[in-house]
Design a protein around this motif. Structure first.
Motif, PDB file in Angstrom:
ATOM      1  N   ARG A 186      -9.871  77.829  73.668  1.00 43.39           N
ATOM      2  CA  ARG A 186     -10.169  78.021  72.244  1.00 43.39           C
ATOM      3  C   ARG A 186      -9.380  77.020  71.397  1.00 43.39           C
ATOM      4  O   ARG A 186      -9.882  76.500  70.398  1.00 43.39           O
ATOM      5  N   GLY A 187      -8.139  76.750  71.811  1.00 45.99           N
ATOM      6  CA  GLY A 187      -7.321  75.785  71.083  1.00 45.99           C
ATOM      7  C   GLY A 187      -7.924  74.396  71.109  1.00 45.99           C
ATOM      8  O   GLY A 187      -7.877  73.666  70.108  1.00 45.99           O
ATOM      9  N   TYR A 188      -8.502  74.032  72.259  1.00 42.41           N
ATOM     10  CA  TYR A 188      -9.183  72.735  72.330  1.00 42.41           C
ATOM     11  C   TYR A 188     -10.370  72.710  71.374  1.00 42.41           C
ATOM     12  O   TYR A 188     -10.627  71.699  70.710  1.00 42.41           O
ATOM     13  N   GLN A 189     -11.080  73.829  71.280  1.00 43.04           N
ATOM     14  CA  GLN A 189     -12.223  73.902  70.367  1.00 43.04           C
ATOM     15  C   GLN A 189     -11.773  73.726  68.916  1.00 43.04           C
ATOM     16  O   GLN A 189     -12.409  72.998  68.145  1.00 43.04           O
ATOM     17  N   VAL A 190     -10.652  74.362  68.549  1.00 44.13           N
ATOM     18  CA  VAL A 190     -10.131  74.216  67.185  1.00 44.13           C
ATOM     19  C   VAL A 190      -9.708  72.772  66.937  1.00 44.13           C
ATOM     20  O   VAL A 190     -10.000  72.193  65.883  1.00 44.13           O
ATOM     21  N   TYR A 191      -9.023  72.181  67.921  1.00 37.84           N
ATOM     22  CA  TYR A 191      -8.616  70.783  67.759  1.00 37.84           C
ATOM     23  C   TYR A 191      -9.844  69.893  67.549  1.00 37.84           C
ATOM     24  O   TYR A 191      -9.864  69.050  66.648  1.00 37.84           O
ATOM     25  N   THR A 192     -10.865  70.080  68.376  1.00 38.22           N
ATOM     26  CA  THR A 192     -12.050  69.223  68.312  1.00 38.22           C
ATOM     27  C   THR A 192     -12.806  69.391  66.998  1.00 38.22           C
ATOM     28  O   THR A 192     -13.210  68.405  66.370  1.00 38.22           O
ATOM     29  N   GLU A 193     -12.981  70.639  66.572  1.00 36.00           N
ATOM     30  CA  GLU A 193     -13.810  70.899  65.395  1.00 36.00           C
ATOM     31  C   GLU A 193     -13.056  70.779  64.075  1.00 36.00           C
ATOM     32  O   GLU A 193     -13.679  70.591  63.028  1.00 36.00           O
ATOM     33  N   VAL A 194     -11.727  70.886  64.119  1.00 38.60           N
ATOM     34  CA  VAL A 194     -10.955  70.888  62.873  1.00 38.60           C
ATOM     35  C   VAL A 194      -9.985  69.708  62.784  1.00 38.60           C
ATOM     36  O   VAL A 194      -9.962  68.991  61.786  1.00 38.60           O
ATOM     37  N   CYS A 195      -9.199  69.509  63.828  1.00 41.17           N
ATOM     38  CA  CYS A 195      -8.081  68.551  63.752  1.00 41.17           C
ATOM     39  C   CYS A 195      -8.448  67.120  64.128  1.00 41.17           C
ATOM     40  O   CYS A 195      -7.851  66.168  63.616  1.00 41.17           O
ATOM     41  N   SER A 196      -9.397  66.961  65.044  1.00 42.83           N
ATOM     42  CA  SER A 196      -9.651  65.635  65.616  1.00 42.83           C
ATOM     43  C   SER A 196     -10.249  64.637  64.635  1.00 42.83           C
ATOM     44  O   SER A 196     -10.273  63.440  64.908  1.00 42.83           O
ATOM     45  N   SER A 197     -10.722  65.116  63.492  1.00 48.19           N
ATOM     46  CA  SER A 197     -11.273  64.189  62.502  1.00 48.19           C
ATOM     47  C   SER A 197     -10.177  63.338  61.862  1.00 48.19           C
ATOM     48  O   SER A 197     -10.462  62.289  61.281  1.00 48.19           O
TER      49      SER A 197
ATOM     50  N   SER B 226      -9.972  84.494  63.410  1.00 48.89           N
ATOM     51  CA  SER B 226      -9.156  84.681  62.211  1.00 48.89           C
ATOM     52  C   SER B 226      -8.252  83.468  62.042  1.00 48.89           C
ATOM     53  O   SER B 226      -8.048  82.684  62.981  1.00 48.89           O
ATOM     54  N   GLU B 227      -7.708  83.319  60.866  1.00 46.29           N
ATOM     55  CA  GLU B 227      -6.827  82.180  60.605  1.00 46.29           C
ATOM     56  C   GLU B 227      -5.624  82.191  61.546  1.00 46.29           C
ATOM     57  O   GLU B 227      -5.255  81.166  62.117  1.00 46.29           O
ATOM     58  N   ALA B 228      -5.027  83.377  61.731  1.00 38.66           N
ATOM     59  CA  ALA B 228      -3.862  83.496  62.607  1.00 38.66           C
ATOM     60  C   ALA B 228      -4.226  83.215  64.062  1.00 38.66           C
ATOM     61  O   ALA B 228      -3.454  82.590  64.800  1.00 38.66           O
ATOM     62  N   GLN B 229      -5.411  83.672  64.491  1.00 34.76           N
ATOM     63  CA  GLN B 229      -5.836  83.456  65.877  1.00 34.76           C
ATOM     64  C   GLN B 229      -6.056  81.970  66.151  1.00 34.76           C
ATOM     65  O   GLN B 229      -5.640  81.442  67.185  1.00 34.76           O
ATOM     66  N   MET B 230      -6.698  81.283  65.218  1.00 34.62           N
ATOM     67  CA  MET B 230      -6.926  79.846  65.390  1.00 34.62           C
ATOM     68  C   MET B 230      -5.610  79.081  65.403  1.00 34.62           C
ATOM     69  O   MET B 230      -5.435  78.136  66.183  1.00 34.62           O
ATOM     70  N   ALA B 231      -4.674  79.482  64.540  1.00 32.08           N
ATOM     71  CA  ALA B 231      -3.366  78.823  64.504  1.00 32.08           C
ATOM     72  C   ALA B 231      -2.641  79.000  65.829  1.00 32.08           C
ATOM     73  O   ALA B 231      -2.035  78.061  66.357  1.00 32.08           O
ATOM     74  N   LYS B 232      -2.707  80.202  66.385  1.00 29.16           N
ATOM     75  CA  LYS B 232      -2.045  80.473  67.665  1.00 29.16           C
ATOM     76  C   LYS B 232      -2.705  79.689  68.793  1.00 29.16           C
ATOM     77  O   LYS B 232      -2.020  79.103  69.640  1.00 29.16           O
ATOM     78  N   ASP B 233      -4.029  79.660  68.809  1.00 28.43           N
ATOM     79  CA  ASP B 233      -4.744  78.977  69.890  1.00 28.43           C
ATOM     80  C   ASP B 233      -4.504  77.470  69.872  1.00 28.43           C
ATOM     81  O   ASP B 233      -4.223  76.866  70.911  1.00 28.43           O
ATOM     82  N   VAL B 234      -4.607  76.854  68.705  1.00 23.20           N
ATOM     83  CA  VAL B 234      -4.432  75.403  68.655  1.00 23.20           C
ATOM     84  C   VAL B 234      -2.973  75.028  68.911  1.00 23.20           C
ATOM     85  O   VAL B 234      -2.687  73.982  69.512  1.00 23.20           O
ATOM     86  N   THR B 235      -2.036  75.883  68.514  1.00 18.06           N
ATOM     87  CA  THR B 235      -0.623  75.619  68.803  1.00 18.06           C
ATOM     88  C   THR B 235      -0.359  75.730  70.299  1.00 18.06           C
ATOM     89  O   THR B 235       0.411  74.944  70.864  1.00 18.06           O
ATOM     90  N   THR B 236      -0.998  76.698  70.951  1.00 21.02           N
ATOM     91  CA  THR B 236      -0.885  76.817  72.409  1.00 21.02           C
ATOM     92  C   THR B 236      -1.421  75.561  73.082  1.00 21.02           C
ATOM     93  O   THR B 236      -0.819  75.036  74.027  1.00 21.02           O
ATOM     94  N   PHE B 237      -2.546  75.061  72.594  1.00 18.42           N
ATOM     95  CA  PHE B 237      -3.126  73.831  73.145  1.00 18.42           C
ATOM     96  C   PHE B 237      -2.179  72.649  72.952  1.00 18.42           C
ATOM     97  O   PHE B 237      -2.010  71.818  73.854  1.00 18.42           O
ATOM     98  N   LEU B 238      -1.540  72.575  71.797  1.00 21.80           N
ATOM     99  CA  LEU B 238      -0.601  71.484  71.533  1.00 21.80           C
ATOM    100  C   LEU B 238       0.644  71.598  72.407  1.00 21.80           C
ATOM    101  O   LEU B 238       1.227  70.585  72.807  1.00 21.80           O
ATOM    102  N   MET B 239       1.052  72.828  72.705  1.00 19.46           N
ATOM    103  CA  MET B 239       2.188  73.019  73.604  1.00 19.46           C
ATOM    104  C   MET B 239       1.844  72.514  74.996  1.00 19.46           C
ATOM    105  O   MET B 239       2.654  71.853  75.655  1.00 19.46           O
ATOM    106  N   TRP B 240       0.636  72.810  75.450  1.00 20.21           N
ATOM    107  CA  TRP B 240       0.215  72.322  76.768  1.00 20.21           C
ATOM    108  C   TRP B 240       0.144  70.794  76.792  1.00 20.21           C
ATOM    109  O   TRP B 240       0.570  70.162  77.761  1.00 20.21           O
ATOM    110  N   SER B 241      -0.385  70.191  75.736  1.00 15.49           N
ATOM    111  CA  SER B 241      -0.496  68.728  75.708  1.00 15.49           C
ATOM    112  C   SER B 241       0.879  68.073  75.749  1.00 15.49           C
ATOM    113  O   SER B 241       1.043  66.987  76.304  1.00 15.49           O
TER     114      SER B 241
END
Length: 256
Positions: free
Chosen positions: A47-58, A200-215
């Motif tokens: 899910r974090g990758y999805q948030v990164y791709t759809e929101v952050c990667s731009s 939710s806003e909090a769920q997306m924040a947690k998921d994308v932060t988890t993805f960033l921790m893995w990266s």
């Protein structure tokens, strides 16, 4: 003398701001990867990758990641077919071809993540002079780590009365100096999770932060496993050494 006084005033201001920022208590949440036995939540990583791709990667790049990393053990663990499909959805520049010209093609697993801008100047021109940092190791580059990133994403508020913000600048409770050029990136329902999780806003924040921790730490799980094995080995070694020494000294005492 005036220059020295100005310098001292600036040092005092920066020190005061830094100390104020350090005193801010970051938001807390349960991170599955914390602790000796911590592991990444696969669903959260995907899910974090999805948030990164759809929101952050731009705006933000991840120059140290390749698409093949998405299917590797310890990461999001997409299937190889899924990772290939993800890669193929992006276009990369390759070449030159037989005519000496560059061309575009669908990305492959071996390709690095596609960058949103060709260079720093292009990124600054598109973001009002600000340069969106690469997110590959962002968690490790910021004091507070995952708690800071998570808090920053949820820390947008109206500026206190009397605080003046320049055009294009936003107030964030957890940003150093409380001023940030990045507009609020998340809002409830901004993405539609494919697994049915409520975005939710909090769920997306947690998921994308988890993805960033893995990266930033792609081998965290294997490191935890190795650490556990080392601890077990040291415990066994300590017990063996203890009984060996006890046996040796018992002989010495009997001879005396």
């Amino acid at each position: 003398m005036k220059i020295l006084l100005k310098f001292l005033v600036l040092v005092f201001i920066f020190t005061f701001q830094a100390n104020s920022a350090e005193k801010v208590e970051y938001l807390k949440t349960d991170w599955s990867f914390k602790g000796l036995f911590g592991k990444f939540d696969r669903g959260s990583l995907q899910r974090g990758y999805q948030v990164y791709t759809e929101v952050c990667s731009s705006c933000h790049s991840m120059k140290y990641l390749s698409y093949r990393n998405l299917s590797e053990k310890g990461g999001p663990e997409f299937s190889e077919a899924e990772a290939k499909a993800i890669a193929a959805s992006f276009e990369v520049t390759d070449g030159p071809n037989e005519d000496g010209e560059m061309f575009t093609r669908p990305a492959k697993l071996s390709d690095k993540f596609v960058k949103p801008y060709e260079n720093v100047k292009a990124a600054q021109a598109a973001n009002g002079g600000a340069y969106p940092p690469d997110m590959s190791v962002l968690v490790k580059a910021r004091g507070g780590g995952v708690d800071y990133i998570y808090s920053l994403l949820l820390g947008y508020e109206d500026a206190p009365s009397g605080m003046k913000l320049d055009e294009g600048v936003h107030y964030n409770k957890y940003m150093y100096g409380n001023k940030i050029k990045m507009s609020k990136p998340l809002s409830d329902g901004l993405v539609e999770y494919s697994d049915g999780t409520i975005a939710s806003e909090a769920q997306m924040a947690k998921d994308v932060t988890t993805f960033l921790m893995w990266s930033a730490e792609p081998h965290l799980e294997s490191r935890h496993q190795m650490g556990f094995k080392v601890i077990v080995y040291l415990i066994i070694l300590t017990i063996l050494v203890y009984f060996s020494m006890k046996r040796i000294w018992s002989r010495v005492e009997s001879e005396v």
